[in-house]
Design an enzyme around this catalytic site. Structure first.
Site, PDB file in Angstrom:
ATOM      1  N   ASP A  88       0.831  -1.202   0.000  1.00 30.52           N
ATOM      2  CA  ASP A  88       0.000   0.000   0.000  1.00 30.52           C
ATOM      3  C   ASP A  88       0.865   1.252   0.000  1.00 30.52           C
ATOM      4  O   ASP A  88       0.494   2.270  -0.572  1.00 30.52           O
ATOM      5  CB  ASP A  88      -0.938  -0.014   1.203  1.00 30.52           C
ATOM      6  CG  ASP A  88      -1.893  -1.200   1.154  1.00 30.52           C
ATOM      7  OD1 ASP A  88      -2.599  -1.344   0.146  1.00 30.52           O
ATOM      8  OD2 ASP A  88      -1.908  -1.996   2.107  1.00 30.52           O
ATOM      9  N   GLY A  99      -1.670  -4.559   4.085  1.00 34.95           N
ATOM     10  CA  GLY A  99      -2.839  -5.013   4.819  1.00 34.95           C
ATOM     11  C   GLY A  99      -4.129  -4.369   4.389  1.00 34.95           C
ATOM     12  O   GLY A  99      -5.171  -4.599   5.005  1.00 34.95           O
ATOM     13  N   GLU A 107       0.403 -12.670   5.341  1.00 35.32           N
ATOM     14  CA  GLU A 107       1.443 -12.120   4.467  1.00 35.32           C
ATOM     15  C   GLU A 107       2.761 -12.012   5.225  1.00 35.32           C
ATOM     16  O   GLU A 107       3.822 -12.373   4.710  1.00 35.32           O
ATOM     17  CB  GLU A 107       1.024 -10.742   3.951  1.00 35.32           C
ATOM     18  CG  GLU A 107      -0.099 -10.781   2.926  1.00 35.32           C
ATOM     19  CD  GLU A 107      -0.603  -9.408   2.544  1.00 35.32           C
ATOM     20  OE1 GLU A 107      -1.232  -9.298   1.481  1.00 35.32           O
ATOM     21  OE2 GLU A 107      -0.386  -8.440   3.306  1.00 35.32           O
TER      22      GLU A 107
END
Length: 230
Positions: A88, A99, A107
């Site tokens: 992100d 996330g 992850e």
């Protein structure tokens, strides 16, 4: 190029990286999200070269299986040479916020055992300081209010992630997610350790202790390869 075109570009670049650097018969670690999906789609064309993949979410498992790629439980695998996933946000050190898709804990687990973490992202994800994207924290449900108070004390604004129906979003692990707005994370490794130590936190979506080794960054001029110091 559109953002979707850039995602497909880096997805293919990641598949090319795997072909060039990971021997046949290996198992590939695969992340979660729209950019990781582009990698899965590109990997499908050469799936016969590899034994299969370790997945970081239910959604990724379904997509891998839809392409006929065998999915292994991480406990079945002795070694994982590469893990490919999106971000992100990513800073100049290779630390990331991850996330947004809700799979941060799995992850982080898969990334932690991989020899090489390959981040794939479009150029908009590269930032000087992490925190403009809300920082996800996966929490045990009974701890969400307590964790929210701790976050607020640090200057963050905690927001419980909810579904389109307004119910709390539930992770693959049965937990909830607090998204924290308003942060500027100048020292991501220290911040990651601090938040992870709070009782009730499953994990925070900072990937700094185990950041990316390299990033394949999609730009208007093509794919830029960034290698981060160990």
């Amino acid at each position: 190029m559109t953002q979707d075109e850039l995602k497909r570009l880096v997805g293919q670049a990641a598949a090319d990286y795997v072909i060039q650097n990971v021997p046949e018969g290996a198992v590939i670690g695969v992340g979660t999200g729209s950019t990781a999906n582009c990698f899965i789609d590109a990997l499908a064309a050469v799936k016969s070269r590899y034994r299969g993949a370790v997945s970081s979410s239910v959604a990724t498992t379904e997509r891998l299986k839809s392409h006929g790629i065998k999915v292994f439980d991480l406990n079945e695998i002795d070694a994982l040479q590469v893990y490919v996933d999106g971000a992100d946000e990513i800073d100049a050190s290779g630390a990331m916020i991850k996330g947004g898709g809700g799979a941060l804990t799995r992850e982080k687990i898969v990334a932690s055992v991989a020899d090489t973490f390959v981040c794939i992202a479009d150029g908009s994800k590269r930032v000087p300081v992490l925190g403009a994207f809300p920082l996800p924290i996966e929490v045990v449900p009974m701890a969400r209010t307590a964790i929210g108070r701790r976050v607020a004390a640090l200057g963050g604004v905690p927001v419980l992630r909810v579904t389109k129906d307004g119910a709390p979003y539930i992770t693959d692990n049965g937990n909830e997610i607090i998204d924290v707005k308003g942060l500027q994370i100048a020292e991501p490794r220290a911040f990651e350790a601090k938040v992870n130590a709070w009782p009730g936190v499953v994990t925070v979506g900072l990937f700094a202790e185990r950041g990316a080794n390299l990033c394949l960054l999609g730009t208007e001029n093509g794919v830029e390869t960034i290698i981060y110091p160990a």
